[in-house]
Design an enzyme around this catalytic site. Structure first.
Site, short mmCIF file in Angstrom:
data_model
loop_
_atom_site.label_atom_id
_atom_site.label_comp_id
_atom_site.label_asym_id
_atom_site.label_seq_id
_atom_site.Cartn_x
_atom_site.Cartn_y
_atom_site.Cartn_z
N PHE A 118 17.26 2.27 22.38
CA PHE A 118 15.90 3.19 22.23
C PHE A 118 15.71 3.84 23.50
O PHE A 118 15.62 3.24 24.56
CB PHE A 118 14.66 2.17 22.13
CG PHE A 118 13.61 2.99 21.40
CD1 PHE A 118 13.40 3.26 19.71
CD2 PHE A 118 12.58 3.42 22.19
CE1 PHE A 118 12.73 4.09 19.43
CE2 PHE A 118 11.66 4.47 21.62
CZ PHE A 118 11.41 4.55 20.29
N VAL A 119 15.56 5.18 23.26
CA VAL A 119 15.42 5.98 24.65
C VAL A 119 13.97 6.99 24.62
O VAL A 119 13.46 7.00 23.39
CB VAL A 119 16.48 7.05 24.74
CG1 VAL A 119 17.72 6.38 24.96
CG2 VAL A 119 16.66 7.92 23.54
N GLU A 157 16.67 18.82 16.45
CA GLU A 157 16.01 17.87 16.33
C GLU A 157 16.29 16.89 17.77
O GLU A 157 17.27 17.13 18.35
CB GLU A 157 16.52 17.08 15.11
CG GLU A 157 16.12 15.28 15.08
CD GLU A 157 14.76 15.46 14.62
OE1 GLU A 157 14.04 15.74 15.52
OE2 GLU A 157 14.20 14.42 13.78
N ASP A 158 15.46 16.08 17.98
CA ASP A 158 15.80 15.23 19.23
C ASP A 158 16.76 14.28 18.93
O ASP A 158 17.87 14.20 19.42
CB ASP A 158 14.59 14.59 19.72
CG ASP A 158 13.93 13.70 18.81
OD1 ASP A 158 14.20 13.58 17.37
OD2 ASP A 158 12.64 13.04 19.05
N ASP A 185 19.40 9.60 14.10
CA ASP A 185 19.83 8.31 14.12
C ASP A 185 19.97 7.82 12.86
O ASP A 185 21.06 7.88 12.48
CB ASP A 185 18.15 7.65 14.27
CG ASP A 185 18.05 6.13 14.69
OD1 ASP A 185 19.19 5.64 14.84
OD2 ASP A 185 16.98 5.39 14.49
N LYS A 201 22.96 8.90 17.14
CA LYS A 201 23.35 7.71 17.43
C LYS A 201 24.06 7.12 16.04
O LYS A 201 23.45 6.68 15.16
CB LYS A 201 21.93 6.68 17.17
CG LYS A 201 20.88 6.70 18.47
CD LYS A 201 20.03 5.96 18.28
CE LYS A 201 18.89 6.11 19.35
NZ LYS A 201 17.70 5.07 19.06
N ARG A 234 6.89 11.04 26.67
CA ARG A 234 7.43 12.35 26.21
C ARG A 234 7.72 13.16 27.46
O ARG A 234 8.58 14.23 27.58
CB ARG A 234 6.48 13.11 25.22
CG ARG A 234 6.46 12.69 23.68
CD ARG A 234 6.03 13.30 22.78
NE ARG A 234 5.48 12.65 21.60
CZ ARG A 234 6.20 12.48 20.61
NH1 ARG A 234 7.53 12.96 20.60
NH2 ARG A 234 5.86 11.91 19.34
N LYS A 289 7.20 15.90 17.02
CA LYS A 289 7.11 16.59 18.15
C LYS A 289 8.31 16.47 19.22
O LYS A 289 8.45 17.19 20.25
CB LYS A 289 5.76 15.91 18.95
CG LYS A 289 4.52 15.96 18.20
CD LYS A 289 3.50 14.96 18.82
CE LYS A 289 2.39 14.80 17.85
NZ LYS A 289 1.64 13.52 18.30
N GLY A 290 9.12 15.50 18.69
CA GLY A 290 10.18 15.33 19.74
C GLY A 290 11.15 16.24 19.99
O GLY A 290 11.77 16.13 21.23
N ASP A 332 9.41 9.89 22.68
CA ASP A 332 8.17 8.75 23.05
C ASP A 332 8.64 7.35 22.46
O ASP A 332 9.40 7.20 21.75
CB ASP A 332 7.08 9.27 21.96
CG ASP A 332 7.29 9.01 20.55
OD1 ASP A 332 8.07 9.26 19.97
OD2 ASP A 332 6.05 8.45 20.28
P1 IMP Z 1 15.96 9.00 11.50
O1 IMP Z 1 15.28 9.59 10.22
O2 IMP Z 1 16.41 7.73 11.50
O3 IMP Z 1 17.42 9.92 11.69
O4 IMP Z 1 15.07 9.30 12.75
C1 IMP Z 1 15.08 10.22 13.80
C2 IMP Z 1 13.68 10.09 14.42
O5 IMP Z 1 13.36 8.80 14.70
C3 IMP Z 1 13.83 10.91 15.52
O6 IMP Z 1 13.43 12.31 15.43
C4 IMP Z 1 12.76 10.06 16.68
O7 IMP Z 1 11.43 10.76 16.34
C5 IMP Z 1 12.95 8.82 16.08
N1 IMP Z 1 13.76 8.11 17.00
C6 IMP Z 1 14.94 7.40 16.66
N2 IMP Z 1 15.56 6.89 17.79
C7 IMP Z 1 14.58 6.93 18.64
C8 IMP Z 1 14.40 6.63 20.23
O8 IMP Z 1 15.52 6.05 20.65
N3 IMP Z 1 13.67 6.96 20.76
C9 IMP Z 1 12.51 7.67 20.49
N4 IMP Z 1 12.56 8.17 19.03
C10 IMP Z 1 13.27 7.74 18.18
#
Ligand code: IMP
Length: 180
Positions: A153-154, A100-101, A104, A132, A166, A44-45, A160
């Site tokens: 973490f944001v 994507e939001d 990470d 990140k 959100r 949902k992000g 969320d």
């Molecule tokens: P990845 O697979 O580790 O790249 O994960 C990405 C997802 O992790 C993002 O789409 C978010 O849903 C979640 N996520 C990673 N860091 C944060 C954060 O700082 N705040 C909120 N959600 C996060």
């Protein structure tokens, strides 16, 4: 500066986000001039980012959404990502931007990119509001990035913590010791 709703520290205020999203939209509009685009949001992000980004894009565009779940998400993700809502329409031969939001570890987007490429789109790029890079486990980069973050973490602007925050207009810092 503190968020008026929550007293969390504001990292990127709403006005700054709006300016940066408009810049990304202008860049995408130049890159895709004369083409049509499918924006694929990751629920949902990315919902709020996609809705603002789409309104600053001038070439024709349509939307689709996917949702993924990842086992063990939280402090320790297992790295196993699973699609829980697939695309509504085929993307074969289309220009796709995956929206994507946060990029990470990269596990989510690497998984989605692999699945989407199997459908043979004409092109596939990634737009991530936040990056990140210090946390990356997969070799993946976004083509369009709003802001690069250290390992914080944001929340807010779609993002969320345990499904909360959100709706905050600003991107805020979540203290590491915050209770759920
Ligand atoms: P990845 O697979 O580790 O790249 O994960 C990405 C997802 O992790 C993002 O789409 C978010 O849903 C979640 N996520 C990673 N860091 C944060 C954060 O700082 N705040 C909120 N959600 C996060």
């Amino acid at each position: 500066m503190l968020s008026t709703q929550t007293k969390l520290e504001v990292l990127h205020p709403a006005g700054q986000i709006a300016g940066r999203v408009a810049e990304l939209g202008a860049q995408i509009s130049r890159d895709y001039a004369g083409k049509s685009i499918i924006l694929i949001g990751v629920l949902k992000g990315a919902a709020i980012f996609l809705s603002d980004l789409a309104r600053s894009i001038t070439p024709a565009c349509t939307f689709d959404f996917v949702a993924v779940s990842s086992y063990g998400r939280g402090a320790h993700s297992s790295g196993i990502v699973r699609m829980v809502k697939d695309l509504d329409h085929s993307i074969e031969g289309q220009h796709v931007i995956l929206v994507e939001d946060i990029l990470d570890t990269g596990l989510t987007l690497a998984y989605l990119r692999g699945l989407l490429l199997q459908q043979k789109p004409a092109s596939l790029k990634i737009a991530a509001l936040l990056d990140k890079p210090a946390r990356r486990l997969e070799k993946i980069e976004a083509d369009y990035v709003g802001f690069t973050l250290p390992n914080h973490f944001v929340v807010g602007y779609g993002m969320d913590f345990a499904e909360r925050y959100r709706n905050l207009p600003d991107i805020c810092l979540m203290p590491p010791d915050a209770p759920e």
